[in-house]
Design a protein around this motif. Structure first.
Motif, short mmCIF file in Angstrom:
data_model
loop_
_atom_site.label_atom_id
_atom_site.label_comp_id
_atom_site.label_asym_id
_atom_site.label_seq_id
_atom_site.Cartn_x
_atom_site.Cartn_y
_atom_site.Cartn_z
N UNK A 1 0.86 -1.19 0.00
CA UNK A 1 0.00 0.00 0.00
C UNK A 1 0.89 1.23 0.00
N UNK A 2 0.61 2.16 -0.91
CA UNK A 2 1.36 3.42 -0.97
C UNK A 2 0.39 4.58 -0.73
N UNK A 3 0.71 5.40 0.25
CA UNK A 3 -0.10 6.58 0.55
C UNK A 3 0.62 7.80 -0.01
N UNK A 4 0.01 8.44 -1.00
CA UNK A 4 0.54 9.67 -1.59
C UNK A 4 -0.23 10.82 -0.96
N UNK A 5 0.46 11.65 -0.20
CA UNK A 5 -0.26 12.65 0.58
C UNK A 5 0.49 13.97 0.60
N UNK B 1 1.05 12.81 -9.89
CA UNK B 1 0.44 11.79 -9.05
C UNK B 1 -0.33 10.77 -9.88
N UNK B 2 -0.93 11.21 -10.97
CA UNK B 2 -1.63 10.28 -11.86
C UNK B 2 -0.64 9.31 -12.49
N UNK B 3 0.48 9.83 -12.98
CA UNK B 3 1.50 8.96 -13.59
C UNK B 3 2.08 7.99 -12.57
N UNK B 4 2.37 8.50 -11.37
CA UNK B 4 2.94 7.65 -10.34
C UNK B 4 1.96 6.58 -9.91
N UNK B 5 0.69 6.95 -9.74
CA UNK B 5 -0.32 5.98 -9.35
C UNK B 5 -0.45 4.86 -10.36
N UNK B 6 -0.42 5.21 -11.63
CA UNK B 6 -0.51 4.18 -12.69
C UNK B 6 0.68 3.24 -12.61
N UNK B 7 1.88 3.76 -12.42
CA UNK B 7 3.07 2.92 -12.33
C UNK B 7 3.00 1.99 -11.12
N UNK C 1 0.38 -2.66 -6.56
CA UNK C 1 0.22 -1.94 -5.30
C UNK C 1 -1.12 -1.21 -5.25
N UNK C 2 -1.63 -1.06 -4.05
CA UNK C 2 -2.85 -0.27 -3.83
C UNK C 2 -2.43 1.15 -3.48
N UNK C 3 -3.14 2.12 -4.04
CA UNK C 3 -2.75 3.52 -3.91
C UNK C 3 -3.82 4.31 -3.16
N UNK C 4 -3.38 5.05 -2.15
CA UNK C 4 -4.23 5.95 -1.38
C UNK C 4 -3.78 7.37 -1.70
N UNK C 5 -4.73 8.27 -1.93
CA UNK C 5 -4.39 9.64 -2.32
C UNK C 5 -5.09 10.65 -1.42
N UNK C 6 -4.30 11.62 -0.94
CA UNK C 6 -4.86 12.76 -0.20
C UNK C 6 -4.13 14.01 -0.66
N UNK C 7 -4.72 14.71 -1.60
CA UNK C 7 -4.12 15.93 -2.14
C UNK C 7 -5.24 16.84 -2.61
N UNK D 1 -5.03 16.35 -7.52
CA UNK D 1 -6.21 15.52 -7.27
C UNK D 1 -6.98 15.28 -8.55
N UNK D 2 -7.18 16.32 -9.34
CA UNK D 2 -7.97 16.20 -10.56
C UNK D 2 -7.39 15.15 -11.51
N UNK D 3 -6.11 15.26 -11.80
CA UNK D 3 -5.50 14.34 -12.75
C UNK D 3 -5.47 12.90 -12.20
N UNK D 4 -5.16 12.76 -10.92
CA UNK D 4 -5.08 11.41 -10.35
C UNK D 4 -6.44 10.74 -10.29
N UNK D 5 -7.49 11.51 -9.95
CA UNK D 5 -8.83 10.93 -9.93
C UNK D 5 -9.29 10.57 -11.33
N UNK D 6 -9.02 11.43 -12.28
CA UNK D 6 -9.43 11.15 -13.65
C UNK D 6 -8.72 9.92 -14.20
#
Length: 314
Positions: A132-136, A148-154, A160-166, A171-176
């Motif tokens: 689990x990776x928490x990007x915050x 964050x979107x590129x990193x989450x995809x990688x 890995x499971x990705x948690x995001x708090x930004x 936020x927009x790009x990572x959620x999309x």
């Protein structure tokens, strides 16, 4: 219990102190001075470890203030991987005015990263074994809006499971891009993402559920300050009212919420119980002024006051 890794691209040295009254121009003598390592991922790691989990925090550190941040992290006995940068680590201040019990917070934007520096984050996380990776935290100047979107995809490619708090464009790009395990926006951050106001819990619940239904996140937890929080997942939505406590600070409430909720999910708890623990931790973080974040003794006490999950009508 699964371990986690956390990423803080724009960390801080958090300084807090008290003053009798804030006045312009005049020199104000302070007391009750505290220093702590800060930034979303570092704060999450601090609380996650206090609860009994294992976390490695990845963070960027540089300039004359970088070694000070490294030393503060070591005082908290966190397992850490420092990603060196040229710019100085920022210093954030929280000032409590005793006369009014109001808190004033000052946070610089942070150093500008080079391409080589922000790419080093991906390289460092690629070799870590945590599932689990928490990007915050905020994206620092110089990092691409969709980093964050590129990193989450990688990371998801690695299983890995990705948690995001930004917030904002990060936020927009990572959620999309979708595929997140958990995202935790505040109400204001969610409204900014949607481009419209959400006037009541019903509207917030519907918006959060739409994110889940679109496959952007498995869980969406929306914090609403003293009004509580809303959870959306594939089986429905739920609301928890805020606890009746006297808040002395606003520092670290969201980070404590994320840490506790992820801790519960990492040990296999039901998402509803994880949500309840998150609310207790977020509430515990604001009990005391300063940078202390949530402590287990306060979380346990407040958890007894957290309501059972109440469904929000579909």
């Amino acid at each position: 219990m699964k371990s986690i890794a956390t990423l803080t691209m724009n960390p801080t040295i958090d300084v807090s102190y008290d003053v009798g009254k804030v006045r312009h121009t005049h020199k104000m003598r302070t007391d009750n001075e505290w220093y702590a390592p800060g930034g979303g991922g570092i704060n999450v790691a601090r609380v996650f470890v206090r609860l009994g989990g294992h976390a490695r925090c990845f963070y960027m550190s540089g300039g004359a203030t970088g070694p000070a941040l490294d030393g503060l992290i070591d005082l908290h006995q966190l397992v850490r991987t420092r990603i060196p940068i040229n710019g100085p680590t920022r210093i954030a201040s929280a000032v409590l005015e005793r006369e009014t019990a109001k808190e004033y917070r000052f946070t610089p934007s942070g150093p500008t990263l080079s391409r080589h520096e922000w790419e080093a984050c991906s390289e460092a996380l690629a070799v870590d074994k945590a599932p689990i990776v928490v990007i915050s935290g905020s994206l620092p100047p110089g990092a691409p809006d969709d980093y964050y979107a590129m990193l989450g995809k990688a990371l998801r490619t690695q299983g890995k499971e990705v948690v995001l708090d930004t917030s904002g464009k990060g936020l927009r790009h990572a959620l999309d891009a979708g595929g997140l395990m958990l995202v935790k926006p505040s109400q204001g951050e969610l409204e900014d993402y949607l481009g419209r106001a959400l006037g009541d819990p019903q509207a917030i619940a519907e918006a959060a559920r739409a994110i889940v239904d679109a496959g952007k996140a498995q869980y969406v937890a929306v914090t609403m300050g003293h009004r509580g929080a809303i959870l959306a997942h594939r089986k429905g939505t739920a609301i928890l009212p805020g606890l009746q406590i006297e808040a002395a600070s606003a520092v670290g409430a969201g980070d404590s919420f994320v840490a506790a909720m992820v801790f519960a999910l990492a040990r296999g708890d039901d998402v509803g119980e994880a949500f309840r623990l998150g609310l207790a931790a977020g509430s515990a973080a604001v009990l005391r002024a300063g940078t202390g974040l949530a402590h287990p003794v306060d979380i346990d006490r407040l958890l007894n006051q957290v309501a059972e999950i109440s469904p929000v009508a579909p």
